[in-house]
Design a protein around this motif. Sequence first.
Motif, PDB file in Angstrom:
ATOM      1  N   VAL A  89      15.925   4.257  11.586  1.00 26.90           N
ATOM      2  CA  VAL A  89      16.958   5.276  11.416  1.00 26.90           C
ATOM      3  C   VAL A  89      16.407   6.626  11.864  1.00 26.90           C
ATOM      4  O   VAL A  89      15.411   7.102  11.328  1.00 26.90           O
ATOM      5  N   LYS A  90      17.058   7.248  12.844  1.00 29.71           N
ATOM      6  CA  LYS A  90      16.597   8.554  13.314  1.00 29.71           C
ATOM      7  C   LYS A  90      17.375   9.712  12.702  1.00 29.71           C
ATOM      8  O   LYS A  90      16.880  10.834  12.642  1.00 29.71           O
ATOM      9  N   GLU A  91      18.596   9.437  12.279  1.00 33.95           N
ATOM     10  CA  GLU A  91      19.432  10.481  11.681  1.00 33.95           C
ATOM     11  C   GLU A  91      20.032   9.956  10.379  1.00 33.95           C
ATOM     12  O   GLU A  91      20.756   8.964  10.392  1.00 33.95           O
ATOM     13  N   ILE A  92      19.741  10.630   9.283  1.00 31.13           N
ATOM     14  CA  ILE A  92      20.248  10.214   7.977  1.00 31.13           C
ATOM     15  C   ILE A  92      21.564  10.906   7.681  1.00 31.13           C
ATOM     16  O   ILE A  92      21.630  12.137   7.587  1.00 31.13           O
ATOM     17  N   ASN A  93      22.627  10.112   7.580  1.00 32.54           N
ATOM     18  CA  ASN A  93      23.875  10.604   7.009  1.00 32.54           C
ATOM     19  C   ASN A  93      24.081   9.864   5.690  1.00 32.54           C
ATOM     20  O   ASN A  93      23.194   9.134   5.248  1.00 32.54           O
ATOM     21  N   VAL A  94      25.222  10.043   5.067  1.00 30.25           N
ATOM     22  CA  VAL A  94      25.424   9.463   3.739  1.00 30.25           C
ATOM     23  C   VAL A  94      25.355   7.933   3.766  1.00 30.25           C
ATOM     24  O   VAL A  94      24.792   7.318   2.861  1.00 30.25           O
ATOM     25  N   LYS A  95      25.888   7.328   4.818  1.00 30.43           N
ATOM     26  CA  LYS A  95      25.857   5.868   4.922  1.00 30.43           C
ATOM     27  C   LYS A  95      24.411   5.369   4.981  1.00 30.43           C
ATOM     28  O   LYS A  95      24.041   4.441   4.254  1.00 30.43           O
TER      29      LYS A  95
ATOM     30  N   ILE B 134      18.880  -3.966   8.044  1.00 29.79           N
ATOM     31  CA  ILE B 134      19.726  -3.665   6.881  1.00 29.79           C
ATOM     32  C   ILE B 134      20.332  -4.954   6.332  1.00 29.79           C
ATOM     33  O   ILE B 134      20.393  -5.161   5.119  1.00 29.79           O
ATOM     34  N   ASN B 135      20.792  -5.857   7.214  1.00 27.77           N
ATOM     35  CA  ASN B 135      21.376  -7.115   6.765  1.00 27.77           C
ATOM     36  C   ASN B 135      20.361  -7.961   6.025  1.00 27.77           C
ATOM     37  O   ASN B 135      20.660  -8.573   4.995  1.00 27.77           O
ATOM     38  N   GLN B 136      19.144  -8.014   6.551  1.00 28.86           N
ATOM     39  CA  GLN B 136      18.089  -8.771   5.888  1.00 28.86           C
ATOM     40  C   GLN B 136      17.819  -8.207   4.509  1.00 28.86           C
ATOM     41  O   GLN B 136      17.624  -8.939   3.539  1.00 28.86           O
ATOM     42  N   LYS B 137      17.817  -6.881   4.415  1.00 28.63           N
ATOM     43  CA  LYS B 137      17.578  -6.239   3.127  1.00 28.63           C
ATOM     44  C   LYS B 137      18.709  -6.578   2.162  1.00 28.63           C
ATOM     45  O   LYS B 137      18.489  -6.874   0.997  1.00 28.63           O
TER      46      LYS B 137
ATOM     47  N   ARG C 141       5.315   7.794  12.512  1.00 28.63           N
ATOM     48  CA  ARG C 141       5.961   8.889  13.248  1.00 28.63           C
ATOM     49  C   ARG C 141       7.049   8.386  14.196  1.00 28.63           C
ATOM     50  O   ARG C 141       8.162   8.914  14.231  1.00 28.63           O
ATOM     51  N   ASN C 142       6.722   7.374  14.996  1.00 31.10           N
ATOM     52  CA  ASN C 142       7.661   6.869  16.007  1.00 31.10           C
ATOM     53  C   ASN C 142       8.639   5.889  15.380  1.00 31.10           C
ATOM     54  O   ASN C 142       8.239   4.915  14.753  1.00 31.10           O
ATOM     55  N   ILE C 143       9.922   6.162  15.570  1.00 37.49           N
ATOM     56  CA  ILE C 143      10.978   5.355  14.944  1.00 37.49           C
ATOM     57  C   ILE C 143      11.685   4.508  15.998  1.00 37.49           C
ATOM     58  O   ILE C 143      12.301   5.031  16.923  1.00 37.49           O
ATOM     59  N   ASN C 144      11.592   3.194  15.854  1.00 35.47           N
ATOM     60  CA  ASN C 144      12.245   2.261  16.760  1.00 35.47           C
ATOM     61  C   ASN C 144      13.609   1.892  16.182  1.00 35.47           C
ATOM     62  O   ASN C 144      13.704   1.271  15.126  1.00 35.47           O
ATOM     63  N   THR C 145      14.688   2.255  16.889  1.00 30.72           N
ATOM     64  CA  THR C 145      16.042   2.049  16.364  1.00 30.72           C
ATOM     65  C   THR C 145      16.667   0.733  16.800  1.00 30.72           C
ATOM     66  O   THR C 145      17.820   0.463  16.500  1.00 30.72           O
ATOM     67  N   GLY C 146      15.923  -0.107  17.494  1.00 33.45           N
ATOM     68  CA  GLY C 146      16.496  -1.289  18.126  1.00 33.45           C
ATOM     69  C   GLY C 146      17.191  -2.278  17.222  1.00 33.45           C
ATOM     70  O   GLY C 146      18.239  -2.800  17.568  1.00 33.45           O
ATOM     71  N   ASP C 147      16.645  -2.584  16.056  1.00 34.35           N
ATOM     72  CA  ASP C 147      17.196  -3.665  15.236  1.00 34.35           C
ATOM     73  C   ASP C 147      17.613  -3.174  13.852  1.00 34.35           C
ATOM     74  O   ASP C 147      17.421  -3.843  12.859  1.00 34.35           O
TER      75      ASP C 147
END
Length: 202
Positions: free
Chosen positions: A113-119, A177-180, A166-172
């Motif tokens: 996650v690179k940008e945190i919104n409420v969701k 989230i589904n696994q969690k 530091r480096n955030i991979n947004t690919g999956d």
Amino acid sequence: MEFKHQKDLGPDSIQKWCEELDGKSKIEINDTQRRLLSIFKMNHEIVGNFLNAHKELSSQSDYTSFMINLVAENFTYKIDYPSALIISTLIDRPAIAVMYANYLQYKCFQYGVKEINVKELRNILLWEGVFSEEVLHGMWDKQKFISSDNRLLNMLDFPQYRESIRNINTGDYDEKINQKGISKICQKTWSKLVAKIKKLLK
């Protein structure tokens, strides 16, 4: 308490601290946080735009602004105003803000996650619960270290100790989230089953 020495710290030291914090027991969010989540979920765009337009009215002591500035100046993820407002309800002093800011860097790294919104805030943090004062107090002591000149310093203030996250991979992101979510459902089902078995054995 026995503190670590600076020579023992490395680029993954804050990640390890976050992993230990992540394993601590959590408490449910309170009614204020639930109401804010509900409001922003229903009217996220309208409320978010209003708050962003008026955020300059916040006082210097306001932890919403403090959190936004802390993240913008020190971390690789972004956080919007509504999310920072919710987080501010968990904060009563700067040390708590610093701990949550670092912990959110770890969670953003973990879930892409690179940008945190409420969701995203709900998905990566709040639905699991937040940390008690007791847990945070103990973990604050654990992040302190003795510097090479024998000063007691805060590891969380030094970006070189969080390089591994530091480096955030947004690919999956969706898959993570589904696994969690699946994992959480299994935990709840197991807990209910154990409770039923205990009742039958009484």
